[in-house]
Design a protein around this motif. Sequence first.
Motif, short mmCIF file in Angstrom:
data_model
loop_
_atom_site.label_atom_id
_atom_site.label_comp_id
_atom_site.label_asym_id
_atom_site.label_seq_id
_atom_site.Cartn_x
_atom_site.Cartn_y
_atom_site.Cartn_z
N GLU A 102 1.03 -1.22 0.01
CA GLU A 102 0.10 -0.02 0.00
C GLU A 102 0.87 1.11 0.10
N LEU A 103 0.73 2.00 -0.85
CA LEU A 103 1.18 3.42 -1.01
C LEU A 103 0.71 4.39 -0.29
N HIS A 104 1.63 5.44 0.12
CA HIS A 104 0.90 6.69 1.09
C HIS A 104 1.92 7.96 0.32
N PRO A 105 1.18 8.81 0.01
CA PRO A 105 2.00 9.82 -0.56
C PRO A 105 3.13 10.35 0.16
N ASN A 106 2.95 10.66 1.61
CA ASN A 106 3.71 11.64 2.14
C ASN A 106 4.31 11.20 3.64
N ALA A 127 -4.28 8.61 -4.54
CA ALA A 127 -4.47 8.46 -3.01
C ALA A 127 -4.02 7.27 -2.39
N GLN A 128 -4.16 7.13 -1.03
CA GLN A 128 -3.55 5.96 -0.48
C GLN A 128 -4.27 4.70 -0.80
N ALA A 129 -3.44 3.77 -1.37
CA ALA A 129 -4.00 2.64 -1.89
C ALA A 129 -3.04 1.43 -2.21
N PRO A 130 -3.54 0.36 -2.65
CA PRO A 130 -2.44 -0.51 -3.21
C PRO A 130 -1.77 -0.05 -4.51
N VAL A 131 -0.41 -0.41 -4.43
CA VAL A 131 0.26 0.19 -5.51
C VAL A 131 -0.53 -0.15 -6.92
N THR A 132 -1.04 -1.32 -7.22
CA THR A 132 -1.88 -1.51 -8.48
C THR A 132 -2.96 -0.56 -8.69
N GLU A 133 -3.66 -0.20 -7.69
CA GLU A 133 -4.81 0.73 -7.98
C GLU A 133 -4.16 2.11 -8.15
N VAL A 134 -2.86 2.53 -7.76
CA VAL A 134 -2.26 3.85 -7.67
C VAL A 134 -1.82 3.95 -9.38
N VAL A 135 -1.23 2.84 -9.65
CA VAL A 135 -0.74 3.19 -11.17
C VAL A 135 -1.95 3.06 -12.05
N GLU A 136 -2.91 2.11 -11.91
CA GLU A 136 -3.87 2.37 -12.76
C GLU A 136 -4.62 3.51 -13.04
N THR A 240 1.57 0.78 6.44
CA THR A 240 1.19 2.18 6.07
C THR A 240 0.13 2.70 6.93
N LYS A 241 -0.80 2.01 7.11
CA LYS A 241 -1.95 2.72 7.83
C LYS A 241 -1.58 2.77 9.24
N ALA A 242 -0.96 2.03 9.69
CA ALA A 242 -0.46 2.19 11.19
C ALA A 242 0.48 3.14 11.40
N ALA A 243 1.54 3.36 10.17
CA ALA A 243 2.37 4.70 10.17
C ALA A 243 1.53 6.02 10.25
N ASP A 293 -0.78 5.49 22.75
CA ASP A 293 -0.28 5.70 21.17
C ASP A 293 -0.03 3.98 20.93
N ALA A 294 0.36 3.30 21.61
CA ALA A 294 0.72 1.90 21.46
C ALA A 294 -0.70 1.27 21.33
N GLU A 295 -1.56 1.80 22.00
CA GLU A 295 -2.96 1.01 21.79
C GLU A 295 -3.55 1.25 20.34
N GLU A 296 -3.20 2.19 19.90
CA GLU A 296 -3.60 2.54 18.45
C GLU A 296 -3.05 1.58 17.33
N ILE A 297 -1.84 1.11 17.65
CA ILE A 297 -1.15 0.08 16.82
C ILE A 297 -1.65 -1.21 17.05
N ARG A 298 -2.10 -1.53 18.19
CA ARG A 298 -2.66 -3.03 18.37
C ARG A 298 -3.43 -3.80 17.54
N PRO A 299 -4.49 -2.95 17.17
CA PRO A 299 -5.66 -3.59 16.20
C PRO A 299 -4.77 -4.11 15.03
#
Length: 514
Positions: A102-106, A127-136, A240-243, A293-299
Amino acid sequence: MPIDPERSAHVYEACRLTDHLFVFNPYLPQQNFYSQQLRALALAAEITDRHLAPGHRSVCIVGAGVAGRTIAAAFRSLGAGVTIVDKEIVDFSHYRNATHRELHPNIIFWPFQEPTPATELPFMNWAQAPVTEVVEAMKKEWEEGFAKHVAFIHAEVDHIDRTATPIEITLADAKRTVLKADICVLATGFAAERQFGNLQTPPYWSPSSIIESGGEIMVSGSGDGGLIDALSPILGKDVTKAAHILAARLSKKPMKADVKAIEDERRARVVPGTKDSHDLCPFYSAVHLEDEDAEEIRPFIKRSPAPAVTLLHESNSAYSFSAAPINKLLLSHFSNGPSACVTHVKGSLRTVDNRATMVPDAGGSECIEPPTTRFAKVMVRHGAPPAAVRILDDADLARLGELSFEHLDAAILPGYDSAKYGWTRKGVGKAAISMKVLVDSLERSLDSISRAYDLDFSNVRLTRMNIEGEPIKVNLPPADTKRAESFDLFPLMVGPVLVELGEPDTTRGIDYED
């Protein structure tokens, strides 16, 4: 946000071999789709201002990847005649099966930029999505908005005569075709990833590179590719989403300023000719996330307990200077304290008795080749050489390395000045992108964001006023509003259009006639 003209000039200088031959510098740190696009816009503007006088506005772009197509679109919108040369028959062939990335712009630019899931470009947005969707999405906009304005030649470049005026580009076809242009830009990207002897691991963009094994894992390499692969056994495809979520939370806390100060300090200690820093960076080795903050990553954690991961690094620290700060914070979280499951080993891969062997600097060695290794999977992430090595000589490559060190400010660009490339009712500059192309691009980006963060954008209606500058209003259900606020998504720029929470205006539609 307008780009700092000094940074734009740094991009120009970092990529200039001569006044007529430019190369997207492969040695600049923090290479991703968005950074390459921002550099493309900056480079096109600088070259146009400095070199493309009336009557001398022909440009040849070698390479039809993300950077190549973006700079081609930029030159075309500024009135240049553009030819692209690329040997690949299939567009974006490296990424065609990479649904696992999954790609994220910045996100790699945090804390110097706030994370945003959509690009803010004048064209070729995504926008943020798997790279296959971004290039399409990029392919679709290219075909609908730019393809008919740009000449495209499927061929390999054999030689460039930079002494000729205009510059001459010889193709490796049966006729030895020679193209002439006022400016040539190499946007050839990178060749195949470096491997190690018989230890062949899947390329980064290969679906088989995702690490889903429950056994012990070893990753060699401490760039972003290595760090992401070291985190993927723990967080799966959601790294990517966790980041993004972690960066959004930390942006409201003192740690953001701490990380920025640390990265600025390390920048001053970069080892010339490398992407490494003299700084061993004890900050990342000791920092701990607060419980909330760690709790946000746990899921996002896929297994409990998390699998054991060994990260082998030749750089001075596993938290190498070239890697994104947010990836280093995630690595730190899973390397220190109660969540620790990643072990760092400073050392190298070597061939011992004809077998790939991990050799720590502290002594000892361990074979990592099947079937004798304890690791269920071994990934080698040692980067990739520049593809331009076929066209450039050793002196050129050495010069680009020097330029990347001299012009590090080219690595991080905050955005681009919309006055240079404005979306208008009549299209983008002289590229004349139709209203339908603009609207379709916006809708694709909004759809990607809604799926990435499980939000309901079904009631969004675009109007002509949005395209001409009025914000898009999004009315979300209460649960979605709370989720969006936790991600710090709004206000959101999608291309040049602002998206805000509020009651949408559904009374006006889009007239697609131009």
